[in-house]
Design an enzyme around this catalytic site. Structure first.
Site, PDB file in Angstrom:
ATOM      1  N   GLY A  15       8.125  24.403  -5.357  1.00 36.97           N
ATOM      2  CA  GLY A  15       7.490  25.301  -4.404  1.00 36.97           C
ATOM      3  C   GLY A  15       8.515  26.035  -3.558  1.00 36.97           C
ATOM      4  O   GLY A  15       8.164  26.843  -2.708  1.00 36.97           O
ATOM      5  N   CYS A  16       9.803  25.758  -3.774  1.00 41.83           N
ATOM      6  CA  CYS A  16      10.871  26.486  -3.100  1.00 41.83           C
ATOM      7  C   CYS A  16      11.473  27.465  -4.094  1.00 41.83           C
ATOM      8  O   CYS A  16      11.667  27.116  -5.250  1.00 41.83           O
ATOM      9  CB  CYS A  16      11.991  25.546  -2.648  1.00 41.83           C
ATOM     10  SG  CYS A  16      11.508  24.431  -1.355  1.00 41.83           S
ATOM     11  N   GLU A  17      11.797  28.683  -3.627  1.00 41.51           N
ATOM     12  CA  GLU A  17      12.481  29.634  -4.503  1.00 41.51           C
ATOM     13  C   GLU A  17      13.907  29.157  -4.765  1.00 41.51           C
ATOM     14  O   GLU A  17      14.438  29.309  -5.849  1.00 41.51           O
ATOM     15  CB  GLU A  17      12.498  31.019  -3.863  1.00 41.51           C
ATOM     16  CG  GLU A  17      11.152  31.704  -3.941  1.00 41.51           C
ATOM     17  CD  GLU A  17      11.152  33.088  -3.326  1.00 41.51           C
ATOM     18  OE1 GLU A  17      12.238  33.606  -2.987  1.00 41.51           O
ATOM     19  OE2 GLU A  17      10.060  33.652  -3.193  1.00 41.51           O
ATOM     20  N   SER A  18      14.539  28.607  -3.731  1.00 47.22           N
ATOM     21  CA  SER A  18      15.881  28.037  -3.889  1.00 47.22           C
ATOM     22  C   SER A  18      15.717  26.601  -4.357  1.00 47.22           C
ATOM     23  O   SER A  18      14.652  26.017  -4.212  1.00 47.22           O
ATOM     24  CB  SER A  18      16.616  28.011  -2.554  1.00 47.22           C
ATOM     25  OG  SER A  18      16.528  29.255  -1.931  1.00 47.22           O
TER      26      SER A  18
ATOM     27  N   GLY B  39       8.387  27.514   1.286  1.00 47.19           N
ATOM     28  CA  GLY B  39       9.366  26.564   0.789  1.00 47.19           C
ATOM     29  C   GLY B  39       9.557  25.402   1.740  1.00 47.19           C
ATOM     30  O   GLY B  39       9.584  24.232   1.338  1.00 47.19           O
TER      31      GLY B  39
END
Length: 134
Positions: free
Chosen positions: A50-53, A121
């Site tokens: 659920g985090c882009e990073s 995120g």
């Protein structure tokens, strides 16, 4: 609810910052101070989805209080995660459920700088902490 000592320090530091540039620099410094996670911990099971990073999170329970460690491949996210850790480390599972992420970052003066994806995120990180503590 009383704040952990690290959270009080974070609030004091960020509330004294006069400008967004100062807060951004502080954010990077907090991220740089985050202890590195070992490669053993940087496995998919510890990855927050659920985090882009990429963010990895591990938690341990000590005497009824949670201690989390985390890392990210993105410097800004590392700073935000470091501030989240400052807010939650040392809390019980019940207290962890009551943490208001948006409120915490707006107290730090960072609320309007959180894009929707960063906010999502960080919420995913907090959600993962709550799952671990459940």
């Amino acid at each position: 609810m009383t704040l952990p000592a690290d959270a009080v320090t974070a609030l004091d530091t960020f509330q004294q910052a006069a400008s967004w540039e100062q807060r951004a620099r502080l954010l990077m410094q907090w991220g740089d101070r985050l202890p590195a996670l070992s490669d053993v911990d940087k496995v998919d099971a510890n990855r927050v989805h659920g985090c882009e990073s990429q963010v990895w999170l591990v938690g341990t329970l000590q005497d009824g209080h949670w201690q989390f460690s985390a890392s990210s491949d993105a410097r800004l996210i590392r700073g935000l995660v470091a501030l989240l850790l400052a807010r939650v480390n040392g809390l019980s599972a019940v207290e962890l459920q009551q943490v208001d992420l948006a409120d915490w970052f707006s107290q730090l003066g960072l609320g309007r700088q959180l894009s929707q994806s960063r906010s999502n995120g960080l919420n995913a990180v907090l959600q993962r902490m709550r799952e671990l503590a459940h």
